[in-house]
Design a protein around this motif. Structure first.
Motif, PDB file in Angstrom:
ATOM      1  N   PHE A   1      78.409   7.599   2.828  1.00  0.00           N
ATOM      2  CA  PHE A   1      77.980   6.728   1.856  1.00  0.00           C
ATOM      3  C   PHE A   1      76.568   6.782   1.404  1.00  0.00           C
ATOM      4  N   GLU A   2      75.768   6.959   1.194  1.00  0.00           N
ATOM      5  CA  GLU A   2      74.301   6.493   1.128  1.00  0.00           C
ATOM      6  C   GLU A   2      73.678   5.769   0.212  1.00  0.00           C
ATOM      7  N   LEU A   3      73.902   4.499   0.290  1.00  0.00           N
ATOM      8  CA  LEU A   3      73.019   3.673  -0.920  1.00  0.00           C
ATOM      9  C   LEU A   3      71.580   3.469  -1.039  1.00  0.00           C
ATOM     10  N   THR A   4      71.230   4.037  -1.782  1.00  0.00           N
ATOM     11  CA  THR A   4      69.859   3.608  -1.889  1.00  0.00           C
ATOM     12  C   THR A   4      69.320   2.057  -2.673  1.00  0.00           C
ATOM     13  N   VAL A   5      68.239   1.428  -1.476  1.00  0.00           N
ATOM     14  CA  VAL A   5      68.117   0.115  -2.085  1.00  0.00           C
ATOM     15  C   VAL A   5      66.214   0.165  -2.291  1.00  0.00           C
ATOM     16  N   GLU A   6      66.709  -0.620  -3.580  1.00  0.00           N
ATOM     17  CA  GLU A   6      64.583  -0.383  -4.206  1.00  0.00           C
ATOM     18  C   GLU A   6      64.461  -1.710  -3.382  1.00  0.00           C
ATOM     19  N   GLY A   7      63.002  -1.679  -3.207  1.00  0.00           N
ATOM     20  CA  GLY A   7      62.491  -2.653  -2.363  1.00  0.00           C
ATOM     21  C   GLY A   7      62.980  -3.152  -0.547  1.00  0.00           C
ATOM     22  N   GLU A   8      63.557  -4.451  -0.191  1.00  0.00           N
ATOM     23  CA  GLU A   8      63.557  -4.803   1.051  1.00  0.00           C
ATOM     24  C   GLU A   8      64.958  -4.509   1.392  1.00  0.00           C
ATOM     25  N   VAL A   9      65.383  -4.704   2.756  1.00  0.00           N
ATOM     26  CA  VAL A   9      66.635  -4.096   2.739  1.00  0.00           C
ATOM     27  C   VAL A   9      66.390  -5.554   3.203  1.00  0.00           C
ATOM     28  N   ASP A  10      67.265  -7.031   3.181  1.00  0.00           N
ATOM     29  CA  ASP A  10      67.220  -8.465   3.966  1.00  0.00           C
ATOM     30  C   ASP A  10      68.412  -8.566   4.149  1.00  0.00           C
ATOM     31  N   ASP A  11      68.956  -9.518   4.619  1.00  0.00           N
ATOM     32  CA  ASP A  11      70.268 -10.220   4.804  1.00  0.00           C
ATOM     33  C   ASP A  11      71.126  -9.655   3.386  1.00  0.00           C
ATOM     34  N   ASP A  12      71.347 -10.767   2.639  1.00  0.00           N
ATOM     35  CA  ASP A  12      71.616 -10.387   1.190  1.00  0.00           C
ATOM     36  C   ASP A  12      72.706  -9.129   0.988  1.00  0.00           C
ATOM     37  N   VAL A  13      71.262  -7.967   1.133  1.00  0.00           N
ATOM     38  CA  VAL A  13      71.215  -6.646   0.640  1.00  0.00           C
ATOM     39  C   VAL A  13      72.861  -6.185   1.885  1.00  0.00           C
ATOM     40  N   LEU A  14      72.242  -6.515   2.997  1.00  0.00           N
ATOM     41  CA  LEU A  14      72.932  -6.433   3.916  1.00  0.00           C
ATOM     42  C   LEU A  14      74.026  -6.206   4.235  1.00  0.00           C
ATOM     43  N   ALA A  15      75.080  -7.996   3.408  1.00  0.00           N
ATOM     44  CA  ALA A  15      75.959  -8.406   3.434  1.00  0.00           C
ATOM     45  C   ALA A  15      76.919  -7.788   2.273  1.00  0.00           C
ATOM     46  N   THR A  16      75.730  -7.737   1.015  1.00  0.00           N
ATOM     47  CA  THR A  16      76.650  -6.976  -0.230  1.00  0.00           C
ATOM     48  C   THR A  16      77.113  -5.201  -0.142  1.00  0.00           C
ATOM     49  N   ALA A  17      76.068  -4.565   0.540  1.00  0.00           N
ATOM     50  CA  ALA A  17      76.768  -3.481   1.069  1.00  0.00           C
ATOM     51  C   ALA A  17      78.071  -3.492   2.039  1.00  0.00           C
ATOM     52  N   ARG A  18      78.062  -4.888   2.932  1.00  0.00           N
ATOM     53  CA  ARG A  18      79.187  -4.783   3.581  1.00  0.00           C
ATOM     54  C   ARG A  18      80.789  -4.715   2.523  1.00  0.00           C
ATOM     55  N   ARG A  19      79.952  -5.991   2.121  1.00  0.00           N
ATOM     56  CA  ARG A  19      81.788  -6.404   0.609  1.00  0.00           C
ATOM     57  C   ARG A  19      82.080  -4.920   0.426  1.00  0.00           C
ATOM     58  N   ILE A  20      80.350  -4.274  -0.670  1.00  0.00           N
ATOM     59  CA  ILE A  20      81.246  -3.534  -1.171  1.00  0.00           C
ATOM     60  C   ILE A  20      82.282  -2.012  -0.041  1.00  0.00           C
ATOM     61  N   ALA A  21      81.584  -2.105   0.868  1.00  0.00           N
ATOM     62  CA  ALA A  21      81.969  -0.798   1.839  1.00  0.00           C
ATOM     63  C   ALA A  21      83.677  -1.471   1.900  1.00  0.00           C
ATOM     64  N   ASP A  22      83.559  -2.158   2.859  1.00  0.00           N
ATOM     65  CA  ASP A  22      85.401  -2.965   2.372  1.00  0.00           C
ATOM     66  C   ASP A  22      86.341  -3.305   1.112  1.00  0.00           C
ATOM     67  N   GLU A  23      85.536  -3.483  -0.080  1.00  0.00           N
ATOM     68  CA  GLU A  23      86.530  -3.755  -1.188  1.00  0.00           C
ATOM     69  C   GLU A  23      86.428  -2.458  -2.386  1.00  0.00           C
ATOM     70  N   ILE A  24      85.265  -1.915  -2.274  1.00  0.00           N
ATOM     71  CA  ILE A  24      85.096  -0.898  -3.137  1.00  0.00           C
ATOM     72  C   ILE A  24      84.928   0.081  -2.214  1.00  0.00           C
ATOM     73  N   LEU A  25      84.199   0.968  -1.918  1.00  0.00           N
ATOM     74  CA  LEU A  25      83.873   2.347  -0.753  1.00  0.00           C
ATOM     75  C   LEU A  25      85.548   2.573  -0.269  1.00  0.00           C
ATOM     76  N   SER A  26      85.851   1.862   0.815  1.00  0.00           N
ATOM     77  CA  SER A  26      87.169   2.467   1.238  1.00  0.00           C
ATOM     78  C   SER A  26      88.502   1.476   1.355  1.00  0.00           C
ATOM     79  N   ASN A  27      89.415   2.408   1.256  1.00  0.00           N
ATOM     80  CA  ASN A  27      90.985   1.672   0.882  1.00  0.00           C
ATOM     81  C   ASN A  27      91.594   1.608   2.155  1.00  0.00           C
ATOM     82  N   ALA A  28      91.091   0.152   2.316  1.00  0.00           N
ATOM     83  CA  ALA A  28      91.460  -0.310   3.773  1.00  0.00           C
ATOM     84  C   ALA A  28      92.905  -0.334   4.353  1.00  0.00           C
ATOM     85  N   VAL A  29      94.073   0.421   2.915  1.00  0.00           N
ATOM     86  CA  VAL A  29      95.307   0.627   3.822  1.00  0.00           C
ATOM     87  C   VAL A  29      95.318   2.173   4.403  1.00  0.00           C
TER      88      VAL A  29
END
Lengths: 82, 82
Positions: A43-71
């Protein structure tokens, strides 16, 4: 614009039918350099503006919860490119 | 065992319906950090033995000819990991 790349692969203990099909096709085509092929998603997620810790944390969260199926899948990388 | 990773993405000028669907879903879920999502494929090729120039050349060739469809996709990376 910065991009965050999320790599998702089928879990190692699961059969990967797509990958198995490609492995078989390669061997039928005479390509014997590779003993196994596994196929996942990138997945390539385009970020508007800076990549700060918040954006990276959001990316990690959606990677686990939305973009992948943990099963059946593992998130193998979340990284900033460019 | 060394692994060669091949990353394949839909061409930039093409609509990526899967990616568009995820972009829409994220916005409906209140995640507004990402302006676009594109979804491609990640292949992990397991190599028996050493990765020499021949094996890498073979990987590049099958990336172009077999693992991707040059009409709609670009091979964005072929790299050795581990």
């Amino acid at each position: 614009m910065p991009t965050i790349v999320v790599d998702v692969m089928p879990k190692a203990e699961l059969l990967d039918p797509q990958g198995k099909a490609v492995t078989g096709a390669l061997s039928r085509l005479g390509v014997d350099a590779f003993s196994a092929v596994r196929i996942g998603k990138r997945f390539e997620l385009t970020v508007e503006g800076e990549v700060d810790d918040d954006v990276l944390a959001t990316a990690r969260r959606i990677a686990d919860e939305i973009l992948s199926n943990a099963v059946i899948e593992d998130v193998v990388a979340v990284e900033v490119v460019e």
